[in-house]
Design a protein around this motif. Structure first.
Motif, PDB file in Angstrom:
ATOM      1  N   THR A   1       0.826  -1.211   0.000  1.00 44.37           N
ATOM      2  CA  THR A   1       0.000   0.000   0.000  1.00 44.37           C
ATOM      3  C   THR A   1       0.856   1.254   0.000  1.00 44.37           C
ATOM      4  O   THR A   1       1.990   1.250   0.486  1.00 44.37           O
ATOM      5  CB  THR A   1      -0.947   0.038   1.220  1.00 44.37           C
ATOM      6  OG1 THR A   1      -1.917   1.072   1.018  1.00 44.37           O
ATOM      7  CG2 THR A   1      -0.206   0.345   2.521  1.00 44.37           C
ATOM      8  N   ASP A   2       0.329   2.328  -0.575  1.00 41.71           N
ATOM      9  CA  ASP A   2       0.924   3.659  -0.481  1.00 41.71           C
ATOM     10  C   ASP A   2      -0.191   4.693  -0.470  1.00 41.71           C
ATOM     11  O   ASP A   2      -1.218   4.509  -1.117  1.00 41.71           O
ATOM     12  CB  ASP A   2       1.838   3.941  -1.694  1.00 41.71           C
ATOM     13  CG  ASP A   2       3.310   3.602  -1.421  1.00 41.71           C
ATOM     14  OD1 ASP A   2       3.717   3.630  -0.245  1.00 41.71           O
ATOM     15  OD2 ASP A   2       4.041   3.318  -2.375  1.00 41.71           O
ATOM     16  N   SER A   3       0.034   5.785   0.261  1.00 41.29           N
ATOM     17  CA  SER A   3      -0.854   6.938   0.141  1.00 41.29           C
ATOM     18  C   SER A   3      -0.125   8.008  -0.654  1.00 41.29           C
ATOM     19  O   SER A   3       1.110   8.054  -0.672  1.00 41.29           O
ATOM     20  CB  SER A   3      -1.229   7.487   1.517  1.00 41.29           C
ATOM     21  OG  SER A   3      -1.991   6.538   2.228  1.00 41.29           O
TER      22      SER A   3
ATOM     23  N   TYR B   1       0.650   3.825 -10.409  1.00 36.65           N
ATOM     24  CA  TYR B   1       1.981   3.298 -10.699  1.00 36.65           C
ATOM     25  C   TYR B   1       2.780   3.051  -9.418  1.00 36.65           C
ATOM     26  O   TYR B   1       3.588   2.122  -9.346  1.00 36.65           O
ATOM     27  CB  TYR B   1       2.751   4.245 -11.617  1.00 36.65           C
ATOM     28  CG  TYR B   1       2.128   4.418 -12.983  1.00 36.65           C
ATOM     29  CD1 TYR B   1       1.283   3.456 -13.531  1.00 36.65           C
ATOM     30  CD2 TYR B   1       2.377   5.564 -13.740  1.00 36.65           C
ATOM     31  CE1 TYR B   1       0.714   3.623 -14.784  1.00 36.65           C
ATOM     32  CE2 TYR B   1       1.817   5.739 -14.999  1.00 36.65           C
ATOM     33  CZ  TYR B   1       0.979   4.768 -15.520  1.00 36.65           C
ATOM     34  OH  TYR B   1       0.424   4.946 -16.759  1.00 36.65           O
ATOM     35  N   GLY B   2       2.580   3.890  -8.409  1.00 33.50           N
ATOM     36  CA  GLY B   2       3.334   3.729  -7.164  1.00 33.50           C
ATOM     37  C   GLY B   2       3.122   2.350  -6.553  1.00 33.50           C
ATOM     38  O   GLY B   2       4.090   1.657  -6.205  1.00 33.50           O
ATOM     39  N   THR B   3       1.880   1.943  -6.437  1.00 34.47           N
ATOM     40  CA  THR B   3       1.609   0.638  -5.837  1.00 34.47           C
ATOM     41  C   THR B   3       1.937  -0.498  -6.805  1.00 34.47           C
ATOM     42  O   THR B   3       2.463  -1.542  -6.394  1.00 34.47           O
ATOM     43  CB  THR B   3       0.153   0.593  -5.312  1.00 34.47           C
ATOM     44  OG1 THR B   3       0.071   1.500  -4.210  1.00 34.47           O
ATOM     45  CG2 THR B   3      -0.245  -0.789  -4.833  1.00 34.47           C
TER      46      THR B   3
ATOM     47  N   ASN C   1       4.360  -0.462  -8.820  1.00 31.49           N
ATOM     48  CA  ASN C   1       5.815  -0.624  -8.767  1.00 31.49           C
ATOM     49  C   ASN C   1       6.283  -1.340  -7.507  1.00 31.49           C
ATOM     50  O   ASN C   1       7.227  -2.130  -7.556  1.00 31.49           O
ATOM     51  CB  ASN C   1       6.497   0.740  -8.910  1.00 31.49           C
ATOM     52  CG  ASN C   1       6.324   1.304 -10.315  1.00 31.49           C
ATOM     53  OD1 ASN C   1       5.888   0.591 -11.233  1.00 31.49           O
ATOM     54  ND2 ASN C   1       6.643   2.576 -10.505  1.00 31.49           N
ATOM     55  N   ASP C   2       5.628  -1.074  -6.382  1.00 31.03           N
ATOM     56  CA  ASP C   2       6.001  -1.810  -5.163  1.00 31.03           C
ATOM     57  C   ASP C   2       5.717  -3.305  -5.324  1.00 31.03           C
ATOM     58  O   ASP C   2       6.488  -4.146  -4.847  1.00 31.03           O
ATOM     59  CB  ASP C   2       5.266  -1.246  -3.936  1.00 31.03           C
ATOM     60  CG  ASP C   2       6.001  -0.045  -3.334  1.00 31.03           C
ATOM     61  OD1 ASP C   2       7.244  -0.009  -3.405  1.00 31.03           O
ATOM     62  OD2 ASP C   2       5.329   0.854  -2.799  1.00 31.03           O
ATOM     63  N   LEU C   3       4.620  -3.648  -5.990  1.00 34.30           N
ATOM     64  CA  LEU C   3       4.337  -5.069  -6.247  1.00 34.30           C
ATOM     65  C   LEU C   3       5.361  -5.645  -7.217  1.00 34.30           C
ATOM     66  O   LEU C   3       5.899  -6.737  -7.005  1.00 34.30           O
ATOM     67  CB  LEU C   3       2.924  -5.233  -6.828  1.00 34.30           C
ATOM     68  CG  LEU C   3       1.770  -4.831  -5.902  1.00 34.30           C
ATOM     69  CD1 LEU C   3       0.443  -4.880  -6.655  1.00 34.30           C
ATOM     70  CD2 LEU C   3       1.704  -5.742  -4.678  1.00 34.30           C
TER      71      LEU C   3
ATOM     72  N   ARG D   1      14.277  -2.872  -5.819  1.00 28.51           N
ATOM     73  CA  ARG D   1      13.492  -1.891  -5.071  1.00 28.51           C
ATOM     74  C   ARG D   1      13.287  -0.657  -5.942  1.00 28.51           C
ATOM     75  O   ARG D   1      14.155  -0.311  -6.751  1.00 28.51           O
ATOM     76  CB  ARG D   1      14.230  -1.512  -3.776  1.00 28.51           C
ATOM     77  CG  ARG D   1      13.397  -0.724  -2.808  1.00 28.51           C
ATOM     78  CD  ARG D   1      13.850  -0.914  -1.364  1.00 28.51           C
ATOM     79  NE  ARG D   1      13.424  -2.192  -0.826  1.00 28.51           N
ATOM     80  CZ  ARG D   1      13.792  -2.672   0.364  1.00 28.51           C
ATOM     81  NH1 ARG D   1      14.620  -1.980   1.139  1.00 28.51           N
ATOM     82  NH2 ARG D   1      13.345  -3.832   0.769  1.00 28.51           N
ATOM     83  N   ASP D   2      12.162   0.028  -5.768  1.00 30.22           N
ATOM     84  CA  ASP D   2      11.937   1.276  -6.489  1.00 30.22           C
ATOM     85  C   ASP D   2      12.391   2.432  -5.596  1.00 30.22           C
ATOM     86  O   ASP D   2      11.878   2.627  -4.501  1.00 30.22           O
ATOM     87  CB  ASP D   2      10.475   1.426  -6.905  1.00 30.22           C
ATOM     88  CG  ASP D   2       9.496   1.417  -5.742  1.00 30.22           C
ATOM     89  OD1 ASP D   2       9.747   0.692  -4.757  1.00 30.22           O
ATOM     90  OD2 ASP D   2       8.500   2.145  -5.798  1.00 30.22           O
ATOM     91  N   PRO D   3      13.371   3.215  -6.054  1.00 27.43           N
ATOM     92  CA  PRO D   3      13.907   4.295  -5.200  1.00 27.43           C
ATOM     93  C   PRO D   3      12.987   5.511  -5.217  1.00 27.43           C
ATOM     94  O   PRO D   3      13.294   6.502  -5.854  1.00 27.43           O
ATOM     95  CB  PRO D   3      15.263   4.596  -5.847  1.00 27.43           C
ATOM     96  CG  PRO D   3      15.097   4.219  -7.284  1.00 27.43           C
ATOM     97  CD  PRO D   3      14.068   3.126  -7.343  1.00 27.43           C
ATOM     98  N   SER D   4      11.878   5.425  -4.483  1.00 28.34           N
ATOM     99  CA  SER D   4      10.890   6.509  -4.478  1.00 28.34           C
ATOM    100  C   SER D   4      11.298   7.586  -3.471  1.00 28.34           C
ATOM    101  O   SER D   4      12.337   8.220  -3.643  1.00 28.34           O
ATOM    102  CB  SER D   4       9.486   5.934  -4.263  1.00 28.34           C
ATOM    103  OG  SER D   4       9.485   4.995  -3.206  1.00 28.34           O
ATOM    104  N   ARG D   5      10.519   7.847  -2.424  1.00 31.59           N
ATOM    105  CA  ARG D   5      10.920   8.877  -1.446  1.00 31.59           C
ATOM    106  C   ARG D   5      12.298   8.560  -0.885  1.00 31.59           C
ATOM    107  O   ARG D   5      12.584   7.431  -0.532  1.00 31.59           O
ATOM    108  CB  ARG D   5       9.938   8.904  -0.269  1.00 31.59           C
ATOM    109  CG  ARG D   5       8.677   9.638  -0.537  1.00 31.59           C
ATOM    110  CD  ARG D   5       7.804   9.596   0.700  1.00 31.59           C
ATOM    111  NE  ARG D   5       7.441   8.219   1.051  1.00 31.59           N
ATOM    112  CZ  ARG D   5       6.915   7.857   2.195  1.00 31.59           C
ATOM    113  NH1 ARG D   5       6.709   8.761   3.145  1.00 31.59           N
ATOM    114  NH2 ARG D   5       6.597   6.598   2.432  1.00 31.59           N
TER     115      ARG D   5
HETATM  116 MG   LIG Z   1       6.018   2.845  -2.704  1.00 30.41          MG
END
Ligand SMILES: [Mg+2]
Ligand SMILES: Nc1ncnc2c1ncn2[C@@H]1O[C@H](COP(=O)(O)OP(=O)(O)OP(=O)(O)O)[C@@H](O)[C@H]1O
Ligand SMILES: Nc1ncnc2c1ncn2[C@@H]1O[C@H](COP(=O)(O)OP(=O)(O)OP(=O)(O)O)[C@@H](O)[C@H]1O
Ligand SMILES: [Mg+2]
Ligand SMILES: [Mg+2]
Ligand SMILES: [Mg+2]
Ligand SMILES: [Mg+2]
Ligand SMILES: [Mg+2]
Lengths: 332, 332
Positions: free
Chosen positions: A53-55, A74-76, A78-80, A214-218
């Motif tokens: 999950t992401d908010s 896309y955020g979620t 990508n985490d999957l 891993r996706d280098p997000s925040r």
């Molecule tokens: Mg994420």
């Protein structure tokens, strides 16, 4: 008269119903959502399911290269994807601020629908709440996602091994730069990299035993590599000249006093792979439209365990710390 | 010095890490969350999975009978339960307002941990964002939930049939009344019914073929029965004297000019069952601590299709419309 979201839209009555029928079911149209029940009944073939999950609270809602709706999908996804899963289903939780224009909400829902289509996932269940004006900021979105693992490879932040190579699928920092440039009103060619990584990841993961992904997000590359260095108890060496960063993004970071390695990404994946397959995996990544600027940017070391550092051509080294992030609020 | 949430707690760096380690992993401790990966890898035995989500924006955060943390766990647990599923896993998405006291956040996380324990679910993945002061209201929570169906019975809002009886497990409107009483500073004995319904539902669903089942949350009994009447294209008749409502709740509604049938519940389930099993199902519900005040409150009719009405002892009838809800913001 401009139509706006009111508190009654969140009260579970007639106006909530109208939003559900005229916006959510209309644009996110699929057999699950149409049922209108308290949840979606899914069949998930396979024994291993991934749940994430992401908010999303990004400000502004629309920016070059994307918007909060695309990000939320896309955020979620990508985490999957970086868990080695094929994303299938998303939930959609909206927190709307009283006064949000319905036309703006409609644009965001349309963008969500488009992004879901592009990523090959379905929004199967959702929820909508409304808060008073001044208790939100137009719209906050949560997505949770389900995917299934159908490869024996299961990468994890714990599996980086000394000797492994570190790959990235393209330019780093584009998302963070795009948001900061709009917010600070800085002219220039900044576009978010916001994109679904599941197809690219799938093309690699079925063929090569990726150790960590891993996706280098925040927190960007800095946070991601620090997490992996810690989880795997290894050192990570980066090669400054190899890390793909656009010149204008470097300049922007200098100007704002930010570490470019700490900038957020929304369409990048870091893969840590055994050395013997690194070049072949790189070629495969480059063959995908989202990987044409891919590069091998560093190597896993036995020591200093838990630390990330960057080396430049003339041998200079500096530690890349876990960022503090106090200058980067609401980047996604 | 009082410790508070800052924007940096949401930036994905060192302070985010600290929250994750010192609060989430500490209190919500389980093998999935400990991994610290981008998602949780689950095995979901069974072929049918139910997926549901709700966000929680209740004001105030703490109220007689519960708090936002309990609501966030039980709310999603209950949506899974009324779909006939056994709830297993939850995700937890937090949107924190800058300035929230860490001690208050800790209390909420403790409450979430307790509620998850009580409901028999695990929080396996999460996300934390922070928004600037004035762009939120201390804390908003999203949970998404996964459950598995292991009974051939699958109730749906579409399956109410003429002749079916309508059951409820106890007093209606207690949650809405508790929130409104605190907010309007009205003295009296008002306590939210906030509770996990999965155990109660399980004891019924494995034994009796429940046609339709739903938790009458926002919009209360009025919204829930209107939804079912529409989905199943049937009429629904309620018997005024049979609907369990506490006298003080009725009085409060009169005072505030609200329809008692539109008040929210957080520990109530409506079951619509074939007439021949109604009495037996009622006895079974009454045997459970959450069902001791259960009652049969009405009947499904062929006509008027799509409408809900209430009849009183002397034959008076009135239509129960889908509520508009403009007076009931942020009830959950
Ligand atoms: Mg994420
Ligand atoms: N933003 C949304 N996107 C997609 N579907 C939605 C959205 N909001 C609500 N829905 C769908 O509308 C239906 C009703 O949702 P609602 O939230 O009212 O139900 P609930 O969760 O049972 O009630 P409550 O939220 O009061 O607990 C559900 O089928 C839900 O999946
Ligand atoms: N409120 C929370 N409750 C439980 N676990 C959490 C919470 N917030 C974060 N986590 C866990 O901490 C880890 C890191 O979460 P984080 O959100 O930073 O990862 P991410 O989703 O990959 O990054 P981003 O949110 O920037 O896209 C994950 O394992 C996540 O499940
Ligand atoms: Mg991630
Ligand atoms: Mg809901
Ligand atoms: Mg609900
Ligand atoms: Mg419900
Ligand atoms: Mg996250």
């Amino acid at each position: 008269m401009m139509e706006i979201v009111t508190l009654a839209h969140g009260a579970g009555g007639r106006l909530t119903e109208r939003l559900i029928e005229n916006l959510f079911k209309k644009y996110l149209n699929n057999e699950y959502l149409q049922q209108g029940d308290d949840g979606a009944v899914l069949s998930l073939p396979g024994t291993k399911v991934v749940f994430s999950t992401d908010s999303f609270v990004v400000n502004p809602l629309f920016f070059p290269g994307g918007d909060i709706g695309k990000l939320a999908v896309y955020g979620t996804v990508n985490d999957l994807a970086v868990m080695g899963a094929e994303p299938l289903f998303l939930s959609l939780g909206l927190i709307l601020e009283e006064g949000l224009e319905l036309s703006e909400l409609e644009k965001i829902i349309q963008s969500i629908a488009q992004a879901a289509e592009k990523a090959g996932v379905k929004i199967v269940t959702g929820d909508t709440k409304v808060v008073e004006k001044g208790k939100g900021d137009k719209i906050y979105i949560n997505t949770a996602g389900l995917g299934i693992i159908n490869t024996p490879n299961n990468p994890s932040g714990k599996k980086a091994r000394p000797g492994d190579k570190i790959l990235v699928n393209g330019y780093l920092g584009d998302h963070g730069a795009a948001i900061l440039a709009v917010r600070e009103n800085i002219p220039g060619d900044f576009t978010s990299d916001c994109a679904p990584l599941n197809e690219l990841v799938k093309s690699i993961i079925h063929e090569y035993p990726v150790h960590a992904m891993r996706d280098p997000s925040r927190g960007g590359l800095a946070a991601t590599l620090n997490e992996i260095a810690k989880q795997s108890n290894v050192g990570i060496e980066l090669w400054e000249e190899k890390v793909p960063i656009r010149p204008q993004v470097k300049t922007l970071c200098g100007y704002l006093g930010l570490d470019v390695y700490a900038l957020a990404n929304e369409g990048k994946v870091i893969m840590i792979v055994p050395p013997e397959i690194a070049e072949k995996a790189l070629e495969k990544i480059k063959a995908h439209p989202l990987g044409k600027d891919a590069a091998i940017i560093g190597e896993v070391k036995e020591a200093p365990a838990g630390l990330v550092y960057v080396k430049n051509r003339i041998g200079g080294e500096r530690i890349i710390n876990m960022p503090l992030g106090e200058n980067l609020p609401r980047i996604c």
